[in-house]
Structures are given as structure tokens and as C-alpha cells.
Design an enzyme around this catalytic site. Structure first.
Site, PDB file in Angstrom:
ATOM      1  N   LYS A 110      -8.518   6.690   6.752  1.00  0.00           N
ATOM      2  CA  LYS A 110      -7.355   5.952   6.227  1.00  0.00           C
ATOM      3  C   LYS A 110      -7.807   4.773   5.371  1.00  0.00           C
ATOM      4  CE  LYS A 110      -3.710   7.098   9.462  1.00  0.00           C
ATOM      5  NZ  LYS A 110      -2.904   6.652  10.584  1.00  0.00           N
ATOM      6  N   THR A 167       1.366  10.375   3.854  1.00  0.00           N
ATOM      7  CA  THR A 167       0.539  11.391   3.191  1.00  0.00           C
ATOM      8  C   THR A 167      -0.711  11.720   3.995  1.00  0.00           C
ATOM      9  OG1 THR A 167      -0.151   9.517   1.908  1.00  0.00           O
ATOM     10  CG2 THR A 167       1.193  11.137   0.766  1.00  0.00           C
ATOM     11  N   LYS A 177     -11.168  -0.821  -1.115  1.00  0.00           N
ATOM     12  CA  LYS A 177     -10.842  -1.750  -0.041  1.00  0.00           C
ATOM     13  C   LYS A 177     -11.973  -1.668   0.985  1.00  0.00           C
ATOM     14  CE  LYS A 177      -5.919  -0.795  -0.769  1.00  0.00           C
ATOM     15  NZ  LYS A 177      -4.678  -0.179  -0.262  1.00  0.00           N
ATOM     16  N   ASP A 189       0.891  -1.149   0.000  1.00  0.00           N
ATOM     17  CA  ASP A 189       0.000   0.000   0.000  1.00  0.00           C
ATOM     18  C   ASP A 189       0.941   1.213   0.000  1.00  0.00           C
ATOM     19  OD1 ASP A 189      -2.341   1.640   0.493  1.00  0.00           O
ATOM     20  OD2 ASP A 189      -1.598   1.826   2.541  1.00  0.00           O
ATOM     21  N   LEU A 190       0.456   2.345  -0.478  1.00  0.00           N
ATOM     22  CA  LEU A 190       1.346   3.519  -0.567  1.00  0.00           C
ATOM     23  C   LEU A 190       1.204   4.448   0.641  1.00  0.00           C
ATOM     24  CD1 LEU A 190       3.287   5.340  -2.259  1.00  0.00           C
ATOM     25  CD2 LEU A 190       1.246   6.309  -3.326  1.00  0.00           C
ATOM     26  N   ASP A 191      -0.010   5.060   0.758  1.00  0.00           N
ATOM     27  CA  ASP A 191      -0.241   6.043   1.822  1.00  0.00           C
ATOM     28  C   ASP A 191      -0.169   5.370   3.192  1.00  0.00           C
ATOM     29  OD1 ASP A 191      -0.818   8.236   0.047  1.00  0.00           O
ATOM     30  OD2 ASP A 191      -2.757   7.331  -0.353  1.00  0.00           O
ATOM     31  N   SER A 194      -2.806   0.547  -4.238  1.00  0.00           N
ATOM     32  CA  SER A 194      -3.309   1.718  -3.507  1.00  0.00           C
ATOM     33  C   SER A 194      -4.620   2.218  -4.082  1.00  0.00           C
ATOM     34  CB  SER A 194      -2.270   2.847  -3.579  1.00  0.00           C
ATOM     35  OG  SER A 194      -2.845   4.065  -3.156  1.00  0.00           O
ATOM     36  N   ALA A 195      -5.483   2.710  -3.196  1.00  0.00           N
ATOM     37  CA  ALA A 195      -6.765   3.275  -3.631  1.00  0.00           C
ATOM     38  C   ALA A 195      -6.569   4.628  -4.302  1.00  0.00           C
ATOM     39  CB  ALA A 195      -7.667   3.458  -2.413  1.00  0.00           C
ATOM     40  N   GLU A 248       0.187  -3.311   4.673  1.00  0.00           N
ATOM     41  CA  GLU A 248      -0.968  -2.402   4.802  1.00  0.00           C
ATOM     42  C   GLU A 248      -1.020  -1.703   6.148  1.00  0.00           C
ATOM     43  OE1 GLU A 248      -3.600  -0.782   4.111  1.00  0.00           O
ATOM     44  OE2 GLU A 248      -3.938  -1.286   2.031  1.00  0.00           O
ATOM     45  N   ASP A 249      -1.465  -0.434   6.142  1.00  0.00           N
ATOM     46  CA  ASP A 249      -1.601   0.295   7.414  1.00  0.00           C
ATOM     47  C   ASP A 249      -3.057   0.539   7.796  1.00  0.00           C
ATOM     48  OD1 ASP A 249      -2.007   2.255   5.329  1.00  0.00           O
ATOM     49  OD2 ASP A 249      -1.916   3.767   6.901  1.00  0.00           O
TER      50      ASP A 249
HETATM   51  C1  BG6 Z   1      -5.805   5.946   0.269  1.00  0.00           C
HETATM   52  C2  BG6 Z   1      -5.739   6.873   1.468  1.00  0.00           C
HETATM   53  O1  BG6 Z   1      -4.555   5.389   0.026  1.00  0.00           O
HETATM   54  O2  BG6 Z   1      -6.233   6.660  -0.882  1.00  0.00           O
HETATM   55  C3  BG6 Z   1      -7.096   7.566   1.669  1.00  0.00           C
HETATM   56  O3  BG6 Z   1      -5.407   6.132   2.629  1.00  0.00           O
HETATM   57  C4  BG6 Z   1      -7.498   8.279   0.380  1.00  0.00           C
HETATM   58  O4  BG6 Z   1      -6.990   8.472   2.742  1.00  0.00           O
HETATM   59  C5  BG6 Z   1      -7.524   7.272  -0.782  1.00  0.00           C
HETATM   60  O5  BG6 Z   1      -8.790   8.868   0.521  1.00  0.00           O
HETATM   61  C6  BG6 Z   1      -7.883   7.921  -2.110  1.00  0.00           C
HETATM   62  O6  BG6 Z   1      -6.871   8.824  -2.455  1.00  0.00           O
HETATM   63  P1  BG6 Z   1      -6.947   9.941  -3.566  1.00  0.00           P
HETATM   64  O7  BG6 Z   1      -5.543  10.458  -3.630  1.00  0.00           O
HETATM   65  O8  BG6 Z   1      -7.354   9.263  -4.850  1.00  0.00           O
HETATM   66  O9  BG6 Z   1      -7.961  10.961  -3.141  1.00  0.00           O
HETATM   67 MG    MG Z   2      -2.688   3.213   3.572  1.00  0.00          MG
END
Ligand code: BG6
Ligand code: MG
Length: 221
Positions: free
Chosen positions: A45, A17, A145, A9-11, A114-115, A169-170
Site C-alpha cells: 500500500k 483499488t 512516498k 491520496d487516491l487509492d 497519489s503515487a 492518507e491510508d
Molecule cells: C499507490 C498504491 O497509490 O500507487 C500502490 O497504493 C501502487 O499500491 C502505487 O503500487 C503505484 O500505482 P500504479 O497505478 O502507478 O502502478
Molecule cells: Mg493509498
């Protein structure tokens, strides 16, 4: 199990972030007169952009139509993009680069799951795009997710069976997504929060190839 592919996962795993998401959501909440705290931010998150907005509107007991929701989500994203455009490689979380390089040295395929639709921009900003063989993100997969879609896509792009992948994953929703994908999951954060994960470390600075090899021997999928 023998791990044949690693999905990150990224964030919150590779880069922090969450504070930029918070600043941008807070700015929107202030504009709407909604009280929004760092504690509330924890609930966002791993949650998609539009679902995050829904949570904030719920906190403020605000009912608005779909069009306005899209407008607010875009406004928040514009602010967020402004913040992340100033990120530097110094914001990569401790131990991440060392661990990734160790995995690459033994030829393990590495992917992102990542989402976030901002994934390519963040990877570019912090200079780690070239370390991954595959990127599955919110631009490619629309299910959120705990749906396993984004991780299954990452495994497919890596050419590795889902059951041979490990996910880092966090977020609680992310851990569930990994389990729903039939993958081994290593939680990154607090053990009491990520209790569904097979193992939990506080950060990737606690990970090494040696530790991964120990975990894979112990895991029962
Ligand atoms: C996830 C974050 O990785 O991405 C969420 O943990 C975030 O907080 C989601 O809402 C969507 O991100 P983005 O950058 O497409 O708005
Ligand atoms: Mg995350």
C-alpha cells in the site's frame, strides 16, 4: 492552523483499488511460482509499482535483471488497467463524495496526491475528475512516498502554502510523506497502523467540515 487546501491520496482513501492491485500482483506471483497472500499485499500500500515488484521478488527469493523487472511491472500494470477499466462510480468509498462536495461548497481548494500513474484513468472512470483543482500523481512526480514531493507538488498547483494543507492518507508511507511536507495529516484506516498521523478516522464517512475545523484547532505542526 487554518486549513486552506485539502489533498487526498487516491487509492484506499477515495476508492478501494487495493483489491485490483492484489489481483494483478497475485496473477504475476502465480506465474512466477511465488506464494503471495492478501497479508503480503498490505506491505504494498502506497508503495510505487517497481518497489512493489521488488517486495514480491524478495518474498519469492527471486533474483532477476532490470529489464525483466520492467517487463513484469508492465505485465502487472496491463492486467491492473484491464481491471480498473471496468470500475464504476459505485466503487467510490462511502462518504467521500459528500465530504468533498461539502469542502467545495465553502471554496476550499482540493487536490489529489497519489503515487499512481493510473490516477487520471481512475478519476475519469469513477467520474470525479471535475471535483479537483489540482492532480499531483506518479506521472508528474517520480519520488516515492515517504518523500514529500507529490504533496508539495499538489500544494504548489493549488497555490496554497504546505503548512496550510491537510492530507488524507491510508498508507504508513503516505502519512510520513505528509509529515515530511510539514502538513497536517488525517489518517484514513486503523489508528494502530496510522499512529503517526495527527488524527485518524476509519473512513471519509466520519469526516465533515465541522470535524476538520475542530482538528485544525487542536493540531500542533
Ligand atoms: C499507490 C498504491 O497509490 O500507487 C500502490 O497504493 C501502487 O499500491 C502505487 O503500487 C503505484 O500505482 P500504479 O497505478 O502507478 O502502478
Ligand atoms: Mg493509498
Amino acid at each position: 492552523m487554518r486549513v486552506a487546501g485539502c489533498i487526498f491520496d487516491l487509492d484506499g482513501v477515495l476508492v478501494d483499488t487495493a483489491r485490483y492491485h492484489f489481483l494483478a500482483w497475485k496473477r504475476l506471483a502465480d506465474k512466477l511460482g511465488i506464494g503471495f497472500t492478501e497479508e503480503d499485499n498490505e506491505r504494498l500500500k502506497g508503495v510505487s509499482r517497481i518497489d512493489s515488484l521488488e517486495i514480491i521478488l524478495q518474498i519469492g527469493k527471486l533474483n532477476i535483471d532490470k529489464e525483466l523487472k520492467l517487463e513484469y511491472a508492465t505485465l502487472k500494470n496491463n492486467w491492473y488497467v484491464e481491471y480498473i477499466s471496468r470500475m464504476t462510480p459505485a466503487e467510490i468509498l462511502p462518504g467521500s463524495l459528500e465530504f468533498i462536495k461539502e469542502l467545495r461548497a465553502v471554496g476550499l481548494p482540493l487536490g489529489i496526491g497519489s503515487a499512481s500513474k493510473n490516477t487520471p484513468a481512475i478519476l475519469e472512470r469513477i467520474g470525479i475528475s471535475n471535483l479537483f483543482d489540482a492532480v499531483a500523481d506518479g506521472n508528474l512526480v517520480s519520488t516515492a512516498k515517504p518523500d514529500p514531493g507529490v504533496f508539495l507538488k499538489a500544494a504548489e498547483l493549488l497555490g496554497v502554502n504546505a503548512a496550510d494543507c491537510v492530507v488524507f492518507e491510508d498508507a504508513i508511507a503516505g502519512v510520513k510523506a505528509a509529515l515530511n511536507a510539514g502538513m497536517m495529516c488525517i489518517g484514513v484506516g486503523e489508528a494502530k497502523v496510522l499512529s503517526d498521523a495527527h488524527f485518524v478516522v476509519r473512513g471519509l464517512n466520519e469526516m465533515s467540515l465541522e470535524r476538520l475545523r475542530i482538528f485544525e484547532k487542536e493540531v500542533r505542526l
